[in-house]
Design a protein around this motif. Structure first.
Motif, PDB file in Angstrom:
ATOM      1  N   ARG A 166      -3.472  -0.220   5.860  1.00 36.47           N
ATOM      2  CA  ARG A 166      -2.220  -0.224   5.095  1.00 36.47           C
ATOM      3  C   ARG A 166      -1.073  -0.802   5.918  1.00 36.47           C
ATOM      4  O   ARG A 166      -0.229  -1.514   5.405  1.00 36.47           O
ATOM      5  CB  ARG A 166      -1.889   1.188   4.638  1.00 36.47           C
ATOM      6  CG  ARG A 166      -2.832   1.698   3.581  1.00 36.47           C
ATOM      7  CD  ARG A 166      -2.398   3.081   3.081  1.00 36.47           C
ATOM      8  NE  ARG A 166      -3.450   3.668   2.293  1.00 36.47           N
ATOM      9  CZ  ARG A 166      -4.329   4.543   2.755  1.00 36.47           C
ATOM     10  NH1 ARG A 166      -4.276   4.945   4.002  1.00 36.47           N
ATOM     11  NH2 ARG A 166      -5.264   5.039   1.966  1.00 36.47           N
ATOM     12  N   ARG A 167      -1.030  -0.463   7.201  1.00 33.30           N
ATOM     13  CA  ARG A 167       0.028  -0.990   8.075  1.00 33.30           C
ATOM     14  C   ARG A 167      -0.050  -2.514   8.127  1.00 33.30           C
ATOM     15  O   ARG A 167       0.960  -3.200   7.993  1.00 33.30           O
ATOM     16  CB  ARG A 167      -0.074  -0.402   9.473  1.00 33.30           C
ATOM     17  CG  ARG A 167       0.211   1.086   9.555  1.00 33.30           C
ATOM     18  CD  ARG A 167       0.017   1.619  10.957  1.00 33.30           C
ATOM     19  NE  ARG A 167       1.080   1.181  11.828  1.00 33.30           N
ATOM     20  CZ  ARG A 167       2.221   1.837  12.020  1.00 33.30           C
ATOM     21  NH1 ARG A 167       2.431   2.984  11.392  1.00 33.30           N
ATOM     22  NH2 ARG A 167       3.134   1.373  12.831  1.00 33.30           N
ATOM     23  N   PHE A 186       0.935  -4.044   4.833  1.00 29.64           N
ATOM     24  CA  PHE A 186       2.393  -4.054   4.698  1.00 29.64           C
ATOM     25  C   PHE A 186       2.983  -5.253   5.431  1.00 29.64           C
ATOM     26  O   PHE A 186       3.889  -5.912   4.913  1.00 29.64           O
ATOM     27  CB  PHE A 186       3.009  -2.760   5.225  1.00 29.64           C
ATOM     28  CG  PHE A 186       4.511  -2.807   5.259  1.00 29.64           C
ATOM     29  CD1 PHE A 186       5.246  -2.650   4.097  1.00 29.64           C
ATOM     30  CD2 PHE A 186       5.189  -3.058   6.449  1.00 29.64           C
ATOM     31  CE1 PHE A 186       6.632  -2.724   4.113  1.00 29.64           C
ATOM     32  CE2 PHE A 186       6.570  -3.135   6.480  1.00 29.64           C
ATOM     33  CZ  PHE A 186       7.297  -2.964   5.311  1.00 29.64           C
ATOM     34  N   LEU A 197       7.107   4.751  10.404  1.00 24.49           N
ATOM     35  CA  LEU A 197       5.863   5.367   9.957  1.00 24.49           C
ATOM     36  C   LEU A 197       5.221   6.141  11.102  1.00 24.49           C
ATOM     37  O   LEU A 197       5.348   5.756  12.264  1.00 24.49           O
ATOM     38  CB  LEU A 197       4.880   4.296   9.462  1.00 24.49           C
ATOM     39  CG  LEU A 197       5.243   3.587   8.173  1.00 24.49           C
ATOM     40  CD1 LEU A 197       4.185   2.544   7.856  1.00 24.49           C
ATOM     41  CD2 LEU A 197       5.398   4.559   7.021  1.00 24.49           C
ATOM     42  N   PRO A 219       0.112   7.313   6.588  1.00 30.18           N
ATOM     43  CA  PRO A 219       1.433   7.505   5.965  1.00 30.18           C
ATOM     44  C   PRO A 219       1.263   7.990   4.532  1.00 30.18           C
ATOM     45  O   PRO A 219       0.356   7.573   3.821  1.00 30.18           O
ATOM     46  CB  PRO A 219       2.039   6.097   6.002  1.00 30.18           C
ATOM     47  CG  PRO A 219       1.299   5.382   7.079  1.00 30.18           C
ATOM     48  CD  PRO A 219      -0.091   5.951   7.055  1.00 30.18           C
ATOM     49  N   ASP A 269       6.652   8.605   3.105  1.00 28.36           N
ATOM     50  CA  ASP A 269       6.862   7.646   4.192  1.00 28.36           C
ATOM     51  C   ASP A 269       7.093   6.239   3.639  1.00 28.36           C
ATOM     52  O   ASP A 269       8.034   5.544   4.021  1.00 28.36           O
ATOM     53  CB  ASP A 269       5.652   7.610   5.136  1.00 28.36           C
ATOM     54  CG  ASP A 269       5.394   8.926   5.843  1.00 28.36           C
ATOM     55  OD1 ASP A 269       6.367   9.627   6.194  1.00 28.36           O
ATOM     56  OD2 ASP A 269       4.209   9.247   6.048  1.00 28.36           O
ATOM     57  N   TRP A 270       6.225   5.817   2.726  1.00 29.28           N
ATOM     58  CA  TRP A 270       6.338   4.470   2.162  1.00 29.28           C
ATOM     59  C   TRP A 270       7.573   4.338   1.275  1.00 29.28           C
ATOM     60  O   TRP A 270       8.211   3.288   1.242  1.00 29.28           O
ATOM     61  CB  TRP A 270       5.066   4.115   1.379  1.00 29.28           C
ATOM     62  CG  TRP A 270       3.892   3.867   2.269  1.00 29.28           C
ATOM     63  CD1 TRP A 270       2.766   4.636   2.372  1.00 29.28           C
ATOM     64  CD2 TRP A 270       3.716   2.794   3.208  1.00 29.28           C
ATOM     65  NE1 TRP A 270       1.915   4.098   3.302  1.00 29.28           N
ATOM     66  CE2 TRP A 270       2.469   2.976   3.833  1.00 29.28           C
ATOM     67  CE3 TRP A 270       4.497   1.708   3.574  1.00 29.28           C
ATOM     68  CZ2 TRP A 270       1.975   2.102   4.799  1.00 29.28           C
ATOM     69  CZ3 TRP A 270       4.009   0.838   4.550  1.00 29.28           C
ATOM     70  CH2 TRP A 270       2.766   1.035   5.148  1.00 29.28           C
ATOM     71  N   ASN A 271       7.920   5.390   0.554  1.00 28.17           N
ATOM     72  CA  ASN A 271       9.101   5.358  -0.305  1.00 28.17           C
ATOM     73  C   ASN A 271      10.366   5.150   0.521  1.00 28.17           C
ATOM     74  O   ASN A 271      11.276   4.421   0.112  1.00 28.17           O
ATOM     75  CB  ASN A 271       9.195   6.645  -1.128  1.00 28.17           C
ATOM     76  CG  ASN A 271      10.229   6.549  -2.215  1.00 28.17           C
ATOM     77  OD1 ASN A 271      10.396   5.503  -2.833  1.00 28.17           O
ATOM     78  ND2 ASN A 271      10.941   7.640  -2.455  1.00 28.17           N
ATOM     79  N   SER A 306      10.553   1.546   1.329  1.00 29.54           N
ATOM     80  CA  SER A 306      10.906   0.794   0.120  1.00 29.54           C
ATOM     81  C   SER A 306      12.409   0.838  -0.127  1.00 29.54           C
ATOM     82  O   SER A 306      13.047  -0.181  -0.396  1.00 29.54           O
ATOM     83  CB  SER A 306      10.151   1.355  -1.081  1.00 29.54           C
ATOM     84  OG  SER A 306      10.546   0.709  -2.266  1.00 29.54           O
TER      85      SER A 306
END
Length: 155
Positions: free
Chosen positions: A59-60, A63, A84, A90, A94-96, A99
């Motif tokens: 995912r990292r 991203f 993160l 995460p 964390d992602w929100n 964003s």
């Protein structure tokens, strides 16, 4: 890195070799090593000194690819990924946070792209083919005082 997950608490299936990481992300092994050198991912070393990555590192790295496509500079990507956690996957919160953090920058880039598109539509579509009539022509260099670059396009 402090807080890194201990190898003893991980199952063998939690870790991915660098070749598998490359296959899963579409990145070259050398690109993954580059991101490792920049501290964007941190592999766990085996007793044989081989790199193993957490599955969450997919995912990292994804991203990074998405953020680059959106036009974020590597420094900004590094800044965002530093938020993160390392050593755990995460979560949505964390992602929100990331964003929300990059939304204003993306909105500004979108506005700039729209201005550029609209200016080019007008320029290419006007058909004047004359610097005497062109709205983008900087007659007498009067825009120099407003800063470097194409001021009519960049705003």
């Amino acid at each position: 890195m402090a807080g890194q997950t201990s190898v003893k608490t991980l199952r063998k299936t939690d870790l991915i070799p660098i070749g598998e990481m490359a296959r899963r992300t579409g990145l070259s092994v050398s690109a993954i090593r580059f991101y490792e050198e920049r501290g964007l991912v941190e592999p766990i070393r085996t007793s044989g000194n081989q790199r193993r990555f957490l599955r969450s590192d997919i995912r990292r790295l994804s991203f990074i690819l998405i953020a680059q496509q959106l036009g974020l500079a590597l420094g900004e990507i590094e800044h965002q990924l530093a938020k993160l956690p390392m050593g755990r996957t995460p979560n949505a919160r964390d992602w929100n946070a990331i964003s929300k953090s990059i939304r204003a920058e993306l909105d500004a880039k979108i506005a700039q792209l729209e201005r550029t598109r609209d200016t080019l539509d007008g320029c290419i579509g006007c058909g004047c083919l004359s610097l005497k009539k062109c709205e983008l022509y900087n007659r007498g260099d009067h825009l120099a005082a407003k800063g470097p670059g194409p001021r009519q396009v960049l705003g």
